[in-house]
Design a protein around this motif. Structure first.
Motif, mmCIF file in Angstrom:
data_model
loop_
_atom_site.group_PDB
_atom_site.id
_atom_site.type_symbol
_atom_site.label_atom_id
_atom_site.label_comp_id
_atom_site.label_asym_id
_atom_site.label_seq_id
_atom_site.Cartn_x
_atom_site.Cartn_y
_atom_site.Cartn_z
ATOM 1 N N GLU A 3 38.627 57.902 -20.051
ATOM 2 C CA GLU A 3 38.766 58.337 -19.053
ATOM 3 C C GLU A 3 38.947 59.706 -18.723
ATOM 4 O O GLU A 3 38.565 60.482 -17.772
ATOM 5 C CB GLU A 3 39.772 57.500 -18.229
ATOM 6 C CG GLU A 3 39.673 55.963 -18.016
ATOM 7 C CD GLU A 3 40.922 55.274 -17.496
ATOM 8 O OE1 GLU A 3 41.853 55.761 -17.479
ATOM 9 O OE2 GLU A 3 40.650 53.788 -17.178
ATOM 10 N N ARG A 4 39.877 60.097 -19.713
ATOM 11 C CA ARG A 4 39.907 61.770 -19.576
ATOM 12 C C ARG A 4 38.637 62.452 -20.002
ATOM 13 O O ARG A 4 38.459 63.271 -19.284
ATOM 14 C CB ARG A 4 41.103 62.052 -20.701
ATOM 15 C CG ARG A 4 41.591 63.559 -20.376
ATOM 16 C CD ARG A 4 42.444 63.967 -21.687
ATOM 17 N NE ARG A 4 41.801 63.737 -23.064
ATOM 18 C CZ ARG A 4 42.325 63.947 -24.170
ATOM 19 N NH1 ARG A 4 43.589 64.316 -24.299
ATOM 20 N NH2 ARG A 4 41.479 63.771 -25.247
ATOM 21 N N ASP A 5 37.812 61.994 -20.822
ATOM 22 C CA ASP A 5 36.732 62.626 -21.087
ATOM 23 C C ASP A 5 35.707 62.569 -20.024
ATOM 24 O O ASP A 5 34.878 63.292 -19.551
ATOM 25 C CB ASP A 5 35.906 62.041 -22.259
ATOM 26 C CG ASP A 5 36.887 62.253 -23.895
ATOM 27 O OD1 ASP A 5 37.668 63.176 -23.700
ATOM 28 O OD2 ASP A 5 36.661 61.427 -24.809
ATOM 29 N N GLU A 6 35.405 61.388 -19.301
ATOM 30 C CA GLU A 6 34.808 61.233 -18.204
ATOM 31 C C GLU A 6 35.139 62.137 -16.983
ATOM 32 O O GLU A 6 34.181 62.774 -16.468
ATOM 33 C CB GLU A 6 34.853 59.964 -17.689
ATOM 34 C CG GLU A 6 34.173 58.860 -18.580
ATOM 35 C CD GLU A 6 34.268 57.374 -18.078
ATOM 36 O OE1 GLU A 6 34.836 57.109 -17.035
ATOM 37 O OE2 GLU A 6 33.578 56.546 -18.823
ATOM 38 N N GLN A 7 36.353 62.393 -16.972
ATOM 39 C CA GLN A 7 36.960 63.458 -15.765
ATOM 40 C C GLN A 7 36.548 64.841 -16.078
ATOM 41 O O GLN A 7 36.103 65.708 -15.361
ATOM 42 C CB GLN A 7 38.484 63.204 -15.651
ATOM 43 C CG GLN A 7 38.858 61.911 -14.861
ATOM 44 C CD GLN A 7 40.299 61.737 -14.826
ATOM 45 O OE1 GLN A 7 41.016 62.596 -15.018
ATOM 46 N NE2 GLN A 7 40.698 60.605 -14.297
ATOM 47 N N GLU A 8 36.598 65.013 -17.400
ATOM 48 C CA GLU A 8 36.418 66.490 -17.746
ATOM 49 C C GLU A 8 34.902 66.755 -17.906
ATOM 50 O O GLU A 8 34.402 67.858 -17.375
ATOM 51 C CB GLU A 8 36.946 66.777 -19.207
ATOM 52 C CG GLU A 8 38.488 66.818 -19.571
ATOM 53 C CD GLU A 8 38.678 66.872 -20.771
ATOM 54 O OE1 GLU A 8 37.752 66.965 -21.786
ATOM 55 O OE2 GLU A 8 39.850 67.227 -21.196
ATOM 56 N N ALA A 9 34.181 65.688 -18.070
ATOM 57 C CA ALA A 9 32.524 65.731 -17.964
ATOM 58 C C ALA A 9 32.158 65.945 -16.458
ATOM 59 O O ALA A 9 31.203 66.601 -16.097
ATOM 60 C CB ALA A 9 32.075 64.660 -18.492
#
Length: 618
Positions: free
Chosen positions: A605-611
């Motif tokens: 979820e953190r990687d999706e938010q950063e992307a």
């Protein structure tokens, strides 16, 4: 030669006119200032009006003005005035007046001489009553009568001196000496010569002390009352030949006799002066083991109760009258000291009854919210000590942690409704003491050996373990409710969780031993291992939801996970067998999968938010 055109303007003439107007303005300003000064003078000092006949003014026609063309003058440069030079102001430090030496202050020498004279005179009275009897000088009646007459004469002379100009200091010293001498004379008649029974002698002493305090109240002199009390307290042990019950009784009477003045006068020092002598005498009697018989022990107990009751009651009344009387609050705590120290002379049942009663009274005072904070704290401190002694006296080795933890839970639970951080910390102190005694009941070596666990762990250890967990949770909950330690809340929670896991382990092992013996020991450890892993999983998941101290919570969770795995492979694998071993491995594995899955989802979820967040343009 050509003449100037009529429309042309002579610049020199314009400059000359400008200069003339400037000079004229300056002259008009000087004239205006002179007229203002003249008007002020005329208004302040009016001139006398001469007596003359009034003549009407004669008006003459002024001559017609004649125009005189101004003469040209070249403009003058401004005068070369040097700029003023700046001079820094000189600052002089104020010269303080020299302090007057203490011996030159008003009345200081007279006070010192008066106090010294009172002390020396009282020593002479004691020598007359005691040393003369030992040397065989005069007969007993002569010594007693001489002491009484001399004391009465001092009081009469003091009253006469007090009424004269400048006689306040001398009158107070003389009257105080006479009253103290009369009190000591009554003590000698009762204790040395035995002419008066103790109740009658105490009654006469009460009357003498009350008369002295009444005179002090009439003269509005706290010094008079202090001189009487201090003089009697210092010299009374000589009259009674040491620490005896008679001495303690007369000091208690003095404590009672001095109190009425404080109902109408704000004399804080008299609280300590009338209470401390009796307290010190009781402490000396207890410490020196003067009284060997049981009858004297119970009389000493009665004296301790009386001193404590007088100290508590009079202090509460005093602070209700004057909230700022901190001395009265301190005296409240001092008055209870002998009763707290006296416990070594009796059996546990008597100690429990007396100390429990004292704790109830002091807790009632501490909970009385009308009283000022300093009084409630002064009552709470001895109440906690009395409760501690009560717990020790009514319990045994195995049940002492239970009693201490119950008291801790009560204090902590009451801290939020009372809004008392002092009550919270008293509960914390009881919890710490209870935790230390708990470690003696549930020792670490008893948790790793089945034979030792079956011998030492039982129902009391299980109950104490449950109470440890409950008190830890209550401490954290109340601290959060009261807004205490917000910055270190996570650190405290981690430490409390680790301590709680030890208690959970002890509780499960003790319960297993109590239920199933050696087989219950292994079952208890199986539950303990699962509890360790549950705690580790909770910490790991909690670290994902917080921002403050997240790394600390994460490291604590990972450390506990490592500890649970080490226990599983190093202890459980060798100790457990059959279904218990399988259950422990399956439970720990499932919990590890849950924690790993949750962390994987959190990082995804953190990687999706950063992307999804657009990159900032530099």
């Amino acid at each position: 030669m050509t003449s100037p055109r009529p429309n042309s303007v002579d610049p020199r003439l314009v400059a000359q006119l400008s200069t003339d107007f400037t000079a004229l303005g300056r002259q008009l300003g000087e004239v205006g200032r002179g007229l203002t000064a003249l008007r002020v003078q005329l208004e302040t000092v009016p001139a006398p009006v001469p007596q003359q006949q009034f003549q009407p003014p004669q008006f003459q026609q002024p001559p017609p003005p004649q125009f005189v063309p101004p003469q040209y003058r070249p403009p003058q440069p401004p005068p070369n005035i040097p700029p003023p030079t700046y001079q820094a102001p000189t600052c002089q430090a104020p010269q303080p007046e020299p302090r007057e030496p203490w011996w030159q202050r008003d009345g200081m020498i007279s006070r010192i001489l008066a106090v010294a004279g009172a002390g020396v005179t009282l020593i002479g009275v004691v020598m007359l009553l005691v040393l003369a009897a030992q040397a065989g000088i005069f007969g007993p009646p002569a010594r007693v009568v001489a002491g009484a007459l001399f004391s009465g004469a001092l009081v009469l002379v003091g009253v006469r001196v007090y009424g004269r100009t400048g006689g306040r200091v001398g009158g107070i010293a003389l009257a105080a000496t006479g009253i103290a001498g009369a009190y000591l004379d009554v003590m000698a008649v009762t204790s040395i010569y035995g002419w008066l029974e103790a109740p009658l002698g105490l009654g006469i002493a009460l009357a003498v002390g009350a008369a002295g305090v009444a005179l002090a109240g009439k003269w509005q002199s706290q010094s008079l009352a202090l001189l009487v009390v201090v003089g009697v307290a210092v010299l009374a042990p000589i009259v009674t030949d040491g620490l005896t019950l008679t001495l303690i009784a007369f000091l208690i009477v003095l404590q009672i006799a001095c109190y009425p003045a404080q109902l109408v006068r704000d004399w804080p020092y008299l609280h300590a002066a009338r209470t401390v002598p009796a307290v010190l005498a009781l402490i000396g009697a207890i410490g020196g083991s003067v009284y060997g018989s049981s009858a004297d022990d119970y009389r000493l107990l009665a004296a301790c109760i009386v001193v404590a009751a007088i100290g508590i009651g009079t202090s509460v009344v005093a602070v209700r009258r004057s909230v700022a009387d901190v001395t009265a609050s301190v005296t409240l705590g001092i008055a209870t000291v002998p009763l707290l120290l006296w416990t070594s002379m009796f059996e546990h049942t008597t100690i429990a009854i007396v100390q429990g009663s004292l704790a109830v009274v002091l807790l009632a005072v501490a909970a009385y919210r009308v009283l000022p904070v300093h009084t409630r704290i002064s009552a709470l401190a001895p109440a906690a000590l009395a409760l501690l002694q009560t717990c020790v006296s009514v319990t045994g080795h195995d049940t002492l942690p239970i009693a201490l933890l119950i008291v801790a839970a009560a204090f902590v639970a009451c801290s939020d409704p009372l809004r008392s951080t002092v009550a919270y910390w008293v509960g914390f102190a009881f919890a710490a003491i209870g935790g230390l005694t708990y470690l003696d009941v549930a020792r670490p070596d008893a948790l790793v050996a089945s034979a030792t666990a079956a011998k030492e762990l039982g129902a009391s250890a299980m109950v104490a373990s449950v109470l440890v967990v409950g008190v830890l949770g209550l401490l954290l909950f109340q601290a959060r409710r009261m807004g205490m330690g917000k910055q270190n809340a996570e650190v405290a929670a981690v430490l409390a969780g680790l301590v709680g896991l030890y208690a959970v382990t002890a509780a499960t092992v003790a319960a297993g031993v109590a239920i199933g013996g050696a087989g219950g020991f292994t079952a208890g450890h199986t539950v303990a291992t699962i509890a360790w892993m549950l705690g580790a999983t909770a910490l790991l998941l909690h670290g994902l939801r917080i921002a403050t101290n997240a790394h600390l919570v994460l490291f604590a969770g990972l450390g506990l996970t490592a500890a649970a795995l080490a226990k599983l492979f190093l202890f459980d694998l060798a100790t457990l067998d059959g279904l218990l071993r399988v259950s422990a491995f399956i439970a720990v594995g499932v919990l590890l999968l849950i924690a790993g899955t949750r962390y994987a989802r959190a990082f995804a979820e953190r990687d999706e938010q950063e992307a999804a967040t657009p990159a900032s343009v530099g």
